[in-house]
Write an enzyme that holds these catalytic residues in place. Structure first.
Site, PDB file in Angstrom:
ATOM      1  N   CYS A   1       0.845  -1.191   0.000  1.00  0.00           N
ATOM      2  CA  CYS A   1       0.000   0.000   0.000  1.00  0.00           C
ATOM      3  C   CYS A   1       0.888   1.252   0.000  1.00  0.00           C
ATOM      4  CB  CYS A   1      -0.879   0.005   1.241  1.00  0.00           C
ATOM      5  SG  CYS A   1      -2.051  -1.357   1.332  1.00  0.00           S
TER       6      CYS A   1
ATOM      7  N   GLU B   1       0.922   3.699   2.037  1.00  0.00           N
ATOM      8  CA  GLU B   1       1.449   4.026   3.361  1.00  0.00           C
ATOM      9  C   GLU B   1       2.732   3.265   3.647  1.00  0.00           C
ATOM     10  OE1 GLU B   1      -3.126   4.085   3.928  1.00  0.00           O
ATOM     11  OE2 GLU B   1      -1.666   3.052   2.681  1.00  0.00           O
TER      12      GLU B   1
ATOM     13  N   ARG C   1     -10.932  10.526  -5.162  1.00  0.00           N
ATOM     14  CA  ARG C   1     -11.649   9.764  -4.129  1.00  0.00           C
ATOM     15  C   ARG C   1     -11.440  10.334  -2.737  1.00  0.00           C
ATOM     16  NH1 ARG C   1      -9.820   4.146  -4.165  1.00  0.00           N
ATOM     17  NH2 ARG C   1      -8.024   4.844  -5.338  1.00  0.00           N
TER      18      ARG C   1
ATOM     19  N   TRP D   1       3.935  -5.615  18.551  1.00  0.00           N
ATOM     20  CA  TRP D   1       4.954  -6.597  18.231  1.00  0.00           C
ATOM     21  C   TRP D   1       6.136  -6.514  19.196  1.00  0.00           C
ATOM     22  CZ3 TRP D   1      10.034  -6.277  16.354  1.00  0.00           C
ATOM     23  CH2 TRP D   1      10.565  -7.481  15.903  1.00  0.00           C
TER      24      TRP D   1
END
Length: 137
Positions: A56, A58, A84, A129
């Site tokens: 993506c 990002e 969009r 994580w």
């Protein structure tokens, strides 16, 4: 949990929108992202769509920022091509953004109702994580 709203970085939204409008072409690049580094620099990128799960926008912007020596990001936004507007990060991106930048602000919302929230507000009660790694001895 209360969501704290932060001021919207309109310059960042405009930077992502400009990249979406001028650099996203065809099905391979449909989203643009812009991130502001802690030093004020704006880094932009586009997604690399592929049926096998390409990254993506990002995630690409994280790598682009690192390549420019910007390792601490303050705010991020993604904008879709074809006008969009602002698009919220997907679940995978939310997790990666949280792991890399736990204090990151993310611009979300539609049209004149965009707002900036913390990444932790987009991924409440999340798996961190780093909290689950065994200490090296």
């Amino acid at each position: 949990m209360t969501t704290q709203i932060h001021p919207v970085d309109h310059e960042l939204v405009q930077a992502a929108a400009h990249v979406a409008r001028t650099r996203c072409r065809g099905d391979n690049h449909t989203m643009a992202a812009a991130a502001r580094a802690r030093d004020g620099r704006i880094v932009t990128a586009v997604n690399a769509y592929h049926f096998t799960g390409g990254p993506c926008a990002e995630l690409v912007v994280i790598g682009a920022a690192a390549a420019q020596g910007a390792y601490e990001l303050d705010t991020i936004v993604a904008v879709g091509d074809r006008d969009r507007g602002v698009v919220p990060p997907c679940g995978r991106c939310r997790q990666v953004l949280l792991d890399y930048f736990p204090a990151l602000k993310v611009i979300v919302g539609e049209a004149n109702r965009i707002r900036t929230v913390l990444i932790t507000d987009l991924l409440p009660e999340s798996y961190i994580w780093a909290d689950h790694q065994l200490d090296a001895e």
